[in-house]
Design a protein around this motif. Structure first.
Motif, mmCIF file in Angstrom:
data_model
loop_
_atom_site.group_PDB
_atom_site.id
_atom_site.type_symbol
_atom_site.label_atom_id
_atom_site.label_comp_id
_atom_site.label_asym_id
_atom_site.label_seq_id
_atom_site.Cartn_x
_atom_site.Cartn_y
_atom_site.Cartn_z
ATOM 1 N N LYS A 482 0.822 -1.222 0.000
ATOM 2 C CA LYS A 482 0.000 0.000 0.000
ATOM 3 C C LYS A 482 0.851 1.267 0.000
ATOM 4 O O LYS A 482 0.352 2.349 -0.305
ATOM 5 N N GLY A 483 2.120 1.135 0.371
ATOM 6 C CA GLY A 483 2.994 2.306 0.371
ATOM 7 C C GLY A 483 2.843 3.145 1.623
ATOM 8 O O GLY A 483 2.626 2.637 2.722
ATOM 9 N N GLY A 484 2.933 4.475 1.444
ATOM 10 C CA GLY A 484 2.902 5.366 2.601
ATOM 11 C C GLY A 484 2.093 6.613 2.339
ATOM 12 O O GLY A 484 1.184 6.626 1.496
ATOM 13 N N TYR A 485 2.451 7.676 3.058
ATOM 14 C CA TYR A 485 1.673 8.915 3.035
ATOM 15 C C TYR A 485 2.481 10.028 2.369
ATOM 16 O O TYR A 485 3.560 10.392 2.844
ATOM 17 N N ASP A 486 1.940 10.551 1.287
ATOM 18 C CA ASP A 486 2.570 11.661 0.580
ATOM 19 C C ASP A 486 1.966 12.961 1.094
ATOM 20 O O ASP A 486 1.147 13.599 0.429
ATOM 21 N N LEU A 487 2.339 13.337 2.305
ATOM 22 C CA LEU A 487 1.783 14.505 2.975
ATOM 23 C C LEU A 487 2.902 15.477 3.337
ATOM 24 O O LEU A 487 4.020 15.051 3.637
ATOM 25 N N ARG A 498 11.304 10.614 7.254
ATOM 26 C CA ARG A 498 10.492 11.068 6.116
ATOM 27 C C ARG A 498 10.325 9.951 5.090
ATOM 28 O O ARG A 498 9.241 9.749 4.537
ATOM 29 N N TYR A 499 11.416 9.242 4.853
ATOM 30 C CA TYR A 499 11.392 8.170 3.860
ATOM 31 C C TYR A 499 10.422 7.067 4.275
ATOM 32 O O TYR A 499 9.613 6.583 3.463
ATOM 33 N N CYS A 500 10.463 6.643 5.530
ATOM 34 C CA CYS A 500 9.593 5.566 5.991
ATOM 35 C C CYS A 500 8.127 5.983 5.991
ATOM 36 O O CYS A 500 7.245 5.196 5.637
ATOM 37 N N ILE A 501 7.851 7.205 6.372
ATOM 38 C CA ILE A 501 6.466 7.691 6.355
ATOM 39 C C ILE A 501 5.917 7.664 4.934
ATOM 40 O O ILE A 501 4.783 7.245 4.693
ATOM 41 N N ARG A 502 6.740 8.064 3.981
ATOM 42 C CA ARG A 502 6.279 8.145 2.594
ATOM 43 C C ARG A 502 6.146 6.770 1.948
ATOM 44 O O ARG A 502 5.265 6.562 1.115
ATOM 45 N N HIS A 503 6.999 5.827 2.306
ATOM 46 C CA HIS A 503 7.054 4.563 1.571
ATOM 47 C C HIS A 503 6.446 3.371 2.307
ATOM 48 O O HIS A 503 5.972 2.434 1.650
ATOM 49 N N VAL A 504 6.443 3.365 3.633
ATOM 50 C CA VAL A 504 5.870 2.219 4.364
ATOM 51 C C VAL A 504 4.943 2.687 5.479
ATOM 52 O O VAL A 504 4.716 1.971 6.457
ATOM 53 N N GLY A 505 4.356 3.869 5.325
ATOM 54 C CA GLY A 505 3.494 4.434 6.359
ATOM 55 C C GLY A 505 2.287 3.579 6.678
ATOM 56 O O GLY A 505 1.900 3.438 7.847
ATOM 57 N N HIS A 506 1.656 2.989 5.672
ATOM 58 C CA HIS A 506 0.472 2.157 5.923
ATOM 59 C C HIS A 506 0.857 0.904 6.710
ATOM 60 O O HIS A 506 0.086 0.442 7.566
ATOM 61 N N TRP A 507 2.016 0.353 6.454
ATOM 62 C CA TRP A 507 2.472 -0.813 7.209
ATOM 63 C C TRP A 507 2.737 -0.440 8.666
ATOM 64 O O TRP A 507 2.365 -1.192 9.581
ATOM 65 N N LEU A 508 3.337 0.735 8.901
ATOM 66 C CA LEU A 508 3.565 1.186 10.276
ATOM 67 C C LEU A 508 2.238 1.389 11.001
ATOM 68 O O LEU A 508 2.099 1.040 12.179
ATOM 69 N N ASP A 509 1.251 1.938 10.309
ATOM 70 C CA ASP A 509 -0.073 2.106 10.901
ATOM 71 C C ASP A 509 -0.694 0.754 11.250
ATOM 72 O O ASP A 509 -1.320 0.596 12.305
ATOM 73 N N ALA A 510 -0.544 -0.210 10.352
ATOM 74 C CA ALA A 510 -1.121 -1.535 10.595
ATOM 75 C C ALA A 510 -0.473 -2.203 11.803
ATOM 76 O O ALA A 510 -1.154 -2.868 12.599
#
Length: 557
Positions: A482-487, A498-510
């Protein structure tokens, strides 16, 4: 058309004889004739480059006799040079657009600059190619922005002694330079007239994980036939443009399986352009070992080990890699395995695929010494060379799935010597020792280069790759896809955060929400931090807390 033989010793062809489809027989016809030297040269380019190289080498030798220098010496194919790499550490207050690392020698004249790593950066890797001798490694930064490096702009360095007796493999890795360490008077001493212009070439793509310029596209000029030719005939020039030998197509995403592609003599990453579109880039990340193919194969094998296998340059943890090597690249990789020590922390290889490799050497290489230029890698491919005699001095790692792919499509209308793919004899591709190591052997009616674009060969390579999976459960992979958040992020976020939020943010949320279970201790600590049960002690954890406070209603929860 493909021929498959499964089993570590199943289908072994004694003496290099192989059965092929539709009853076609491929066998040695009496005493094999030596393939002319031009056949070996055709592995890469035409004979014109070979003759030009001979003239250039003669000119270099004449200039060296008249005015010897270390820089001239390293450009001579008959010379022996070292690969040196490491990190520049703890730099601050530098001109990051104009910082370089110099290797300075006093052997023939005081203050001779033998090699320059123009892309040296604090907290990143540098690479040098140097003959034996003593050097002062100097990090310089254009502090006054005048476009020139001078002696008063030396910001750090250390002494270096390259001794063939101490380093028989001619590779020195992890030779770090700490800019916070004080310089000795000997290390600081430079010729009074020292001046070097700042390299003003276009800026290279920066990376969080790789050296600057490591991320490229396949159509980059660095991978052109001209550069590949330099790698064979003028390897020292090649090294000045591509000193690190590691390249990737994308920034690192650590959950993907690395697939390392290794070209043959005179080749480049472009050789694999027909295979790459079939690679599932959600699960696999292509890496390339782009090396000067004229150099000593033992040295190149050790360099491959230090970059990809040692675990010191790139540490993969629980993730295993796949290696796909074409032609002479198979020899480089096989030599690299000899340097494994079986220690904890080394990277693990799940599958090795060699394609049309001269696993028993090449008979034409024995004639190389008779030509005007002796290319070290050709010397090593001679079946009677010390390199070939020592190639299997260690067994392949236990559990390695080794796929030996060979080719037998020869388009030539004139039959010269034994059966081959037009370049490498079948008796070499299917030498007894290689067959005994292989878990699977598959043949293709394709030429030496054409096999990399053959649909059935590609399908076989992809099957070997796709049998290797990451250790993450599929529910984790679904969230990672699902990737991450482009915010927009306000505040002092770290680059990694910044990199992890953008690229694996949905996984961190899960993870934080409990939709997927933590997979290891690091994951469990992250969950505890988000729940307020533990203190954040990594950049990613601190930045994630800042992020969820900044965007409590972000999409995806």
């Amino acid at each position: 058309m493909a021929v498959g033989m499964v089993g570590r010793n199943a289908g072994r062809v004694p003496g290099g004889t192989a059965a092929t489809p539709a009853g076609r027989e491929v066998r040695r016809k009496g005493k094999a004739l030596l393939v002319p030297l031009v056949a070996l040269a055709s592995i890469a380019l035409c004979g014109c480059s070979y003759l030009e190289s001979g003239l250039k080498q003669a000119g270099l030798m004449q200039r060296y006799r008249e005015a010897p220098s270390q820089r001239l010496y390293k450009h001579m194919l008959s010379s022996s040079t070292f690969f040196v790499f490491g990190r520049v550490e703890n730099g601050s207050g530098l001109n990051l657009q104009a910082t370089a690392l110099l290797a300075v020698s006093d052997m023939h004249r005081e203050g001779e600059v033998v090699d320059v790593s123009h892309r040296a950066r604090p907290d990143n890797y540098y690479g040098l190619n140097l003959p034996a001798g003593q050097y002062r490694l100097m990090v310089v930064s254009d502090l006054n922005h005048d476009g020139v490096y001078t002696a008063d702009e030396v910001v750090g360095g250390r002494l270096l002694h390259l001794d063939p007796q101490a380093l028989p493999g001619k590779v020195l890795g992890e030779y770090h330079i700490d800019l916070a360490a004080p310089l000795s008077a000997q290390a600081r001493r430079l010729a009074a007239d020292f001046r070097l212009e700042v390299n003003v070439s276009p800026p290279l793509a920066e990376s969080l994980f790789f050296p600057p310029g490591s991320i490229r596209s396949l159509d980059d000029d660095l991978f052109s036939p001209q550069m590949a030719s330099l790698g064979m005939y003028e390897p020292a020039v090649f090294m000045e443009e591509a000193p690190m030998m590691f390249y990737a197509l994308e920034e690192d995403l650590g959950y993907k399986v690395p697939v390392v592609f290794v070209h043959g003599i005179g080749g480049s990453p472009r050789d694999f352009s027909a295979i790459l579109p079939h690679l599932d880039r959600r699960r696999y990340r292509p890496w390339f070992f782009y090396y000067p193919s004229g150099y000593d194969l033992g040295q190149l094998g050790e360099m491959f080990h230090k970059i990809f296998l040692s675990g010191k340059t790139f540490s993969l943890g629980q993730i295993e890699m796949v290696i796909v090597a074409h032609s002479m690249g198979g020899l480089v990789v096989r030599e690299a395995f000899n340097h494994l020590e079986g220690r904890e922390g080394e990277n693990r290889v799940a599958a090795l695929v060699t394609v049309a490799s001269p696993l028993g050497g090449h008979p034409a290489a024995a004639m190389a010494a008779q030509g005007p230029v002796l290319i070290p890698s050709w010397r090593d491919v001679d079946p009677s060379s010390e390199f070939m005699r020592q190639l299997r001095r260690k067994k392949l790692p236990a559990g390695l799935d080794y796929h030996l792919l060979y080719a037998f499509g020869n388009e030539s209308t004139v039959k010269v010597g034994e059966n081959s793919d037009g370049v490498v004899p079948l008796s070499s591709q299917l030498c007894r020792e290689a067959q005994e190591e292989a878990t699977k052997q598959v043949g293709f009616d394709a030429t030496h280069s054409g096999v990399l674009a053959d649909p059935q060969a590609i399908a076989t390579v992809m099957a070997a790759i796709e049998a290797v999976r990451v250790p993450y459960p599929e529910e984790h992979m679904a969230e990672l896809f699902k990737g991450g958040y482009d915010l927009p992020l306000v505040g002092d976020y770290s680059p990694l955060g910044r990199y992890c939020i953008r690229h694996v943010g949905h996984w961190l949320d899960a993870l934080a929400a409990g939709r997927i279970a933590p997979f290891d201790e690091q994951h469990r600590h992250f969950v505890a931090v988000v729940r307020g049960e533990a203190q954040a002690d990594t950049e990613v954890e601190k930045d994630w807390l800042r992020f969820i406070a900044e965007y409590p209603q972000r999409t995806g929860l």
